[in-house]
Design a protein around this motif. Sequence first.
Motif: not given
Length: 458
Positions: A7-22
């Motif tokens: 998830i950290g890797r994905l957030r680095a590439g997409l930003g918080d708006k592009g990664v959802v974990t709710d």
Amino acid sequence: MSTDLLIGRLRAGLGDKGVVTDPDILDSHRNDHATFCEAGVPAVLVRPSSTAEVQEVLRAATEYGVPVVPQGARTGLSGAANALDGCILLSTSRLNRILEISAEDQIAVVQPGVVNAELSRAVLAQGLFYPPDPSSWEMSTIGGNIATNAGGLCCVKYGVTGDFVRGLEVVLASGEVVRTGRRTAKGVAGYDLTSLIVGSEGTLGVVTEATLALRPEPEAALTAAATFMSIEAGIAAAAAVMASGLRPSLLEFLDGPTARAIQNYRDMGLPDDVGSLLIAQSDRGPRAAEDVAAIARICTEYGAVEVAEASDAEESKMLLEARRLVNPALEPLGATLIDDVAVPRSKLVALLQGIAEIGTKYDVLICCPGHVGDGNMHPTVVFDRNDPAAEARALEAFGAVMNLGLALGGTITGEHGIGKLKSRWLAQELGPVGLALQRQVKAVFDPANLLNPDKLFL
């Protein structure tokens, strides 16, 4: 594998708006509209907004060995968008731009998250027409339509989604980008990778852009609806219409059980013992009235007890209402399991008769609307979901219908796809050599089997 690292890797590439974990959002995205298809618990939902971000997602998935399940609007009926435990759900919802509409070249270039109806309205404003019109067109996306090679009501004249896909931009499991096809109307350079991607249900790559062929805006349409007292008469009339040289823009069939369900849901003036209903349309403007009259004459010759001919767009809309009421009319009767078999038109009577016998054998109601003009029918098993025995019989009946379609020289899916729902029958249709070749194709595109790995093949 550490989910936190992924998830950290994905957030680095997409930003918080592009990664959802709710967890609640993840739960709401676990499955499409198919019944009887298991869905796992995903690790994360990503919403990339560019091809580069899709590349980032697939590179991360490859690095961590995590499966990726591409999703559009999740209106599918085969479970192809269902999650696996620990997977990355890749939503195309933010890839939703119409990049170009060219009246001169009669093409549109779009991202996969564009809703079908929005594209249709946008090109119509420029005097153009995008024909593929699945029933879910107000919700389903172009990417999802491409993934299943979706059809619709007007396929009988215009064809399916794949007939309008000129070229694609696709991100492979490795993160590499490949462009297939071309903008031109003609082109035979190399293997047809575009047609290979169309209908592959997200198992070979993630489509990030599509070049679509358009047509000139259609002329005004008129509709006719004919009532028959038997299935055989309705099918015979449909065959005669198709053999007459007329090119209806729509030719839809409702068997007796479906027509009676609609009549019980809303009074359409149908007789209690209606055997079938045939709905036809011509979109040839000034010539539409002549076409509709010819269709009406054919239906009368083949035993129609009543034929209604529309004289204007409003009457046409009223006559089409019966077809659009199928799903609402069946909903009060119980849970539904929708099949999607297609057979040669010469085998339609045998298919409908066989379906009636299957319903009797397994003691379930099977209603059968469909696109009779191209032989693609939607036998729908209706049952009480609160009754385990009825549910078991429904599943057996569903399989029996697919076996019947294959025995008649048809296919187990005309437009919904295989997904999870029909994977156990795919080998039967393809045969061992065909199935082995398809597995080899999958391995070339996705050697680690990370893209929608539990779909299509058992």
